[in-house]
Write an enzyme that holds these catalytic residues in place. Sequence first.
Site, PDB file in Angstrom:
ATOM      1  N   LYS A 152       0.813  -1.221   0.000  1.00 11.57           N
ATOM      2  CA  LYS A 152       0.000   0.000   0.000  1.00 11.57           C
ATOM      3  C   LYS A 152       0.848   1.273   0.000  1.00 11.57           C
ATOM      4  CE  LYS A 152      -3.893  -2.244   0.084  1.00 11.57           C
ATOM      5  NZ  LYS A 152      -3.348  -3.571  -0.199  1.00 11.57           N
TER       6      LYS A 152
ATOM      7  N   LYS B 179      -5.656   9.867   6.543  1.00 11.15           N
ATOM      8  CA  LYS B 179      -6.707  10.749   7.021  1.00 11.15           C
ATOM      9  C   LYS B 179      -8.059  10.166   6.635  1.00 11.15           C
ATOM     10  CE  LYS B 179      -8.497  14.627   8.604  1.00 11.15           C
ATOM     11  NZ  LYS B 179      -8.477  14.881  10.064  1.00 11.15           N
TER      12      LYS B 179
ATOM     13  N   GLU C  89      -6.617   2.107  -3.532  1.00 14.74           N
ATOM     14  CA  GLU C  89      -5.706   1.017  -3.850  1.00 14.74           C
ATOM     15  C   GLU C  89      -5.948   0.568  -5.287  1.00 14.74           C
ATOM     16  OE1 GLU C  89      -6.387  -2.208  -1.200  1.00 14.74           O
ATOM     17  OE2 GLU C  89      -8.308  -2.757  -2.090  1.00 14.74           O
TER      18      GLU C  89
ATOM     19  N   ARG D 120      -6.208  -7.466 -10.808  1.00 16.03           N
ATOM     20  CA  ARG D 120      -6.921  -8.707 -11.128  1.00 16.03           C
ATOM     21  C   ARG D 120      -8.354  -8.383 -11.523  1.00 16.03           C
ATOM     22  NH1 ARG D 120     -10.224  -8.532  -6.795  1.00 16.03           N
ATOM     23  NH2 ARG D 120      -9.376  -7.839  -4.818  1.00 16.03           N
TER      24      ARG D 120
END
Length: 449
Positions: free
Chosen positions: A116, A201, A288, A292
């Site tokens: 991430k 945040k 994110e 896939r």
Amino acid sequence: MFKKVLIANRGEIASRIIRTCKRLNIDTVAIYSDPDKDSLYVQEATECYPLGGTRVHESYLNIDKVLQIAKEAEVDAIHPGYGLLSENGDFAERCAERGFVFIGPKPSIMRKMGNKIEARRTMEEAGVPIVPGTDAATNDLEEAIQEAKRIGYPIMLKAASGGGGIGMQLVQNEAELMKAFDGNSKRATMFFGDGTMFLEKFIEEPRHIEIQLLADEHGNAVYLFERECSIQRRHQKVVEEAPSPFLSEETRTKMGEVAVRAALQLGYSNAGTIEFLVDAHEHFYFLEMNTRLQVEHPVTEEITGVDLVEEQIRVASGEPLRFRQKDLTIEGHAIEVRIYAEDPYTFYPAPGQLTDLQLPQGDGIRHELSIHRTSTISPFYDPMIAKYVVSGDSRDAVIRRIEETLPTYKVEGIKTNIPMIYDVISHPQFKAGRTTTNFVELYYQNQPN
């Protein structure tokens, strides 16, 4: 084009991939664990091979075993579906080493987007707006406390290598952070092998809206518009729809163009999704990237007429995209609801054996499932057992259709979340399109009994 594809997955997504392969005259190989030996997808495939074991690490995550079967079955390519090994860069790399085409992006990009922190950094460099947060993951509580003071509460505590809402928690103040940090870190270690955390945040009144991408190995990329997935319980999606009832055409175009630009800068190929949080003023922030096929991909297929599995296969076989952005349009509206074997009020899994299964039928109705009237729902896997997809000319028409037909969707012998889905779909706030990510908490869980 490939002649034989192994599906490294199970359940409804295995059935979904087999269906497209059959249409393309591609033979399929199903793999199955002991509890899945009677699943429909095993019967639907051209060939099937046992993995043995019950838990995922004994079966579907056993890379050596999966590759051994691929070699024995002499397949050309492997489709990973979603979940399990679908975003495992090591698996994709080992597929290539053994001479199998992995139907997905390059391993290096999967690894980059799987972390991430690295994903945030990469997207920021590509000009994608990101939520203010930490620049590095940490497993140190004191460091997290200092970062939270810098960012400002409320914050979202997230697992650096996580997904599916695991290891994620809304934190309102320092006391809550101290209480939540270790537990979420341990959970992340257990599920992802990485207990480091990062902080973002918290966006007030957020919506979860994602952009579907397709890109080929010839430098072409398009976006297939958005899906709104704000209806969630425990940070996991339950209802998804396309298009979003909230976005203006201007923001829709802007999000799509930003996503395509990021994909091209990454050198991305195959299907992928960039997820965003969108605030009440249509400001959007990178959440994110999923490298896939998404669980909710059917709603995109319903409004665009594009078979995403087919395009994945064609791109992986080296073909260029068969359309450009100007060729894609939105036709009508589609909503998908996920049917889970779980208590509709506590959301605890409720595995067991079905005693009956009756499905609504008719125009605009699509089922994605791999169960039958007497299937046994195993406690070893995700409790999602089916997806019910309804499409029509407008959002209002689709909602009415679901209200009419969902009461006839019968799953007997186990508890399901169908009563919860019905309450959500028929709620005036949902019908009005007021679907922020705290919808279930506000309008379902806090309703008087």
